[in-house]
Design a protein around this motif. Structure first.
Motif, PDB file in Angstrom:
ATOM      1  N   ALA A 149       0.858  -1.187   0.000  1.00  9.41           N
ATOM      2  CA  ALA A 149       0.000   0.000   0.000  1.00  9.41           C
ATOM      3  C   ALA A 149       0.896   1.239   0.000  1.00  9.41           C
ATOM      4  O   ALA A 149       1.950   1.237   0.611  1.00  9.41           O
ATOM      5  N   LYS A 150       0.472   2.274  -0.729  1.00 12.60           N
ATOM      6  CA  LYS A 150       1.296   3.495  -0.871  1.00 12.60           C
ATOM      7  C   LYS A 150       1.510   4.197   0.467  1.00 12.60           C
ATOM      8  O   LYS A 150       2.503   4.883   0.671  1.00 12.60           O
ATOM      9  N   ASP A 151       0.521   4.040   1.368  1.00 11.71           N
ATOM     10  CA  ASP A 151       0.569   4.850   2.581  1.00 11.71           C
ATOM     11  C   ASP A 151       1.128   4.115   3.803  1.00 11.71           C
ATOM     12  O   ASP A 151       0.917   4.547   4.924  1.00 11.71           O
ATOM     13  N   VAL A 152       1.835   2.975   3.594  1.00  4.07           N
ATOM     14  CA  VAL A 152       2.399   2.318   4.779  1.00  4.07           C
ATOM     15  C   VAL A 152       3.459   3.234   5.392  1.00  4.07           C
ATOM     16  O   VAL A 152       4.149   3.975   4.690  1.00  4.07           O
ATOM     17  N   ASP A 153       3.596   3.145   6.724  1.00  6.42           N
ATOM     18  CA  ASP A 153       4.569   3.993   7.417  1.00  6.42           C
ATOM     19  C   ASP A 153       5.995   3.540   7.146  1.00  6.42           C
ATOM     20  O   ASP A 153       6.916   4.339   7.094  1.00  6.42           O
ATOM     21  N   VAL A 154       6.173   2.222   7.014  1.00  8.51           N
ATOM     22  CA  VAL A 154       7.527   1.678   6.839  1.00  8.51           C
ATOM     23  C   VAL A 154       7.526   0.687   5.684  1.00  8.51           C
ATOM     24  O   VAL A 154       6.676  -0.202   5.619  1.00  8.51           O
ATOM     25  N   LEU A 155       8.471   0.869   4.785  1.00  6.47           N
ATOM     26  CA  LEU A 155       8.647  -0.102   3.704  1.00  6.47           C
ATOM     27  C   LEU A 155       9.983  -0.806   3.944  1.00  6.47           C
ATOM     28  O   LEU A 155      11.009  -0.154   4.127  1.00  6.47           O
TER      29      LEU A 155
END
Ligand code: BES
Ligand code: MN
Ligand code: ZN
Length: 496
Positions: free
Chosen positions: A14-20
């Motif tokens: 998802a584009k809006d995850v806090d951590v990738l």
């Protein structure tokens, strides 16, 4: 019990995850980023003004398995790059990388619990399972002492997100990691809160929640049936011993596995009192019991088609006016008399009682799990557990399961000469011998309580059950849950 993050599979983060989280892997002499979505790579290259891999290198990022480095991501996102090692990844490489990444993410400053995407190119079901387990095990915290909100949800990125094999791998990973966490929390709970009676209560609760049968022998029942090992070892404590049996018997099961766990809720050494340094971590001396009970709940939850009966032999080993003495002769369950050589060799006595009970039902295989000897730690170090069996076929069965589960075991022999050292002038058997090969002597002692016709393996987890050092990979400080994964994998392997 502290809750673990929720895990799901997704084909794109998802584009809006806090951590990738992405990987850095070694291939043909160079290091390559793994799992970074193309559009993110392009946007990052634009933002940094050069290839993201170069930035990773400048910040000290490495492809060494489970090394992590933190980068600013896009739009307030944070990027963790974790080393995978060789690009031809094994499930264990991914498990370690995921664990290290989740530990790094859990330590981040944040106002609220974080969402995270783990993008490591997992495709094979075993690799997906490794990612799920590593991520959950790396997220584990005994108590919320860090003040950090931690990670609340994890998306595991895989192009196979919709495949049934992938979903199955996710479910197995979650069930296994949940069981490991349960064992860790029991081990971490201090002995003033977790003692035989309260541990038995916890086991009853867990068994009932998993719809398993459960029986508890209290001190009166133990006396009535002659469990002389549990009664002697537990006799020095005001917290009385317990034997707990948890049963899982699915319809159509063709194999009966019995599990027996050492459950010394605190081992002071009894009248052979341990020195202060050696005593401090002894709340973990019930790790074997925690493992076998956690394992049976996970095996049942997964609906594995084999019968499993798990026994927890619970006692607190304390010095007092009612403590058992060196040279005491005890009559164990089933009638064997044993001369106590050393009150700090308590584990084998409670295990012997439980092994005799467990083998009354003629299981096909019995496995005991115990933090049994310091000698095993001297032999194999703190991260490798000992495996002892009477036949190599059984040993290989366990070693293969351990390998699949990513746990380190090494086989030690049970030489015939070891039994000879246990002769007593006053009883059928003496509990201890000289100081040489203590792990093997302990195994030889236990072997006496399992009929030759029943396959038997003994897991000495004295080293790896408890990590008194800093966390590493997916292993926290404190209770580790060592052996749970192997037991669950073994059940799956046996049931086919
Ligand atoms: N619980 C200990 C073994 C242990 C030692 C576990 C270190 C974890 C870390 C066990 O009960 C014990 O004390 N064993 C004795 C046996 C000896 C008296 C024959 C030991 O290993 O010294
Ligand atoms: Mn002991
Ligand atoms: Zn002990």
């Amino acid at each position: 019990m502290p809750s673990l993050p929720v895990v799901s599979l997704t084909s794109a983060p998802a584009k809006d995850v806090d951590v990738l989280v992405v990987g850095l892997a070694q291939t043909a002499g160079t290091e390559v980023l793994v799992g970074l979505p193309d559009e993110s790579a392009t946007a990052l290259a634009k933002a940094f003004g050069r290839p993201p891999a170069d930035v990773v290198r400048d910040l000290g990022g490495s492809a060494k398995n489970a090394d992590t480095v933190l980068l600013p991501g896009l739009a307030g996102q944070r990027l963790i790059v974790v080393g995978l090692g060789d690009i031809d990844v094994s499930p264990e490489q991914v498990r370690r990388a995921a664990g290290a990444a989740l530990r790094a993410a859990s330590a981040l400053k944040a106002e609220r619990p974080l969402t995270l995407a783990l993008s490591l190119d997992a495709i094979e079901p075993q690799v997906i399972k490794g990612a799920v387990e590593g991520a959950l095990l790396g997220s584990y915290r005994y108590r919320e002492t860090t003040g950090k909100p931690g990670v609340a949800s994890i998306q595991v990125v895989t192009t196979h997100a919709r495949k049934p094999e992938a979903r199955h791998a996710l479910d197995l990973g979650v069930a296994t990691a949940t069981a490991v966490s349960r064992a860790r929390t029991w081990v971490n709970t201090p002995a003033n809160d977790l003692y035989p009676e309260s541990f038995a209560d916890e086991i009853v609760k867990a068994a009932k929640a998993a719809k398993l049968s459960v029986d508890v022998w209290d001190e009166k029942a133990l006396e009535k049936e002659g469990f002389g090992g549990l009664l002697a070892v537990g006799g020095g404590s005001s917290r009385k011993p317990r034997l707990v049996r948890v049963g899982y018997a699915p319809r159509g099961a063709k194999f009966h596995l019995a599990l027996v766990g050492k459950g010394i809720t605190f081992d002071t050494g009894g009248l052979n009192l341990k020195p202060a340094d050696g005593m401090y971590t002894m709340k973990s001396d019930m790790s074997g019991a925690a493992s076998v009970i956690a394992a049976v709940t996970a095996i049942a939850e997964a609906g594995v088609k084999l019968k499993v009966t798990a026994f927890a032999a619970l006692a607190e080993n304390m010095p007092s006016g009612t403590a058992y003495r060196p040279s005491d002769v005890l009559t164990l369950y089933g009638g064997t008399s044993v001369e106590n050589g050393n009150s700090d060799a308590e584990g084998r006595l409670v295990l012997a009682d439980a092994l005799v009970k467990a083998t009354e039902d003629r299981p096909d295989l019995v496995i005991d799990v115990a933090t049994l000897t310091g000698a095993c730690v001297v032999a194999l170090g703190e991260r490798v557990a000992g495996l002892m069996a009477r036949d190599d076929e059984t040993a290989d069965l366990v070693l293969d399961a351990a390998e699949a589960a990513g746990e380190l075991f090494w086989q030690l022999p049970v030489p015939e000469e070891a039994r000879g050292k246990l002769d007593s002038k006053v009883a059928d058997l003496r509990s201890t011998a000289d100081r040489w090969g203590g792990a093997l002597t302990a195994a030889a002692f236990l072997s006496e309580f399992v009929p030759e016709s029943i396959s038997w393996a003994h897991l000495d987890i004295a080293g790896p059950a408890f990590n008194p050092h800093e966390p590493y990979h997916y292993v926290p400080s404190g209770g580790t849950g060592m052996s749970v994964r192997t037991l669950v994998a073994l059940a799956h392997a046996i049931a086919g």
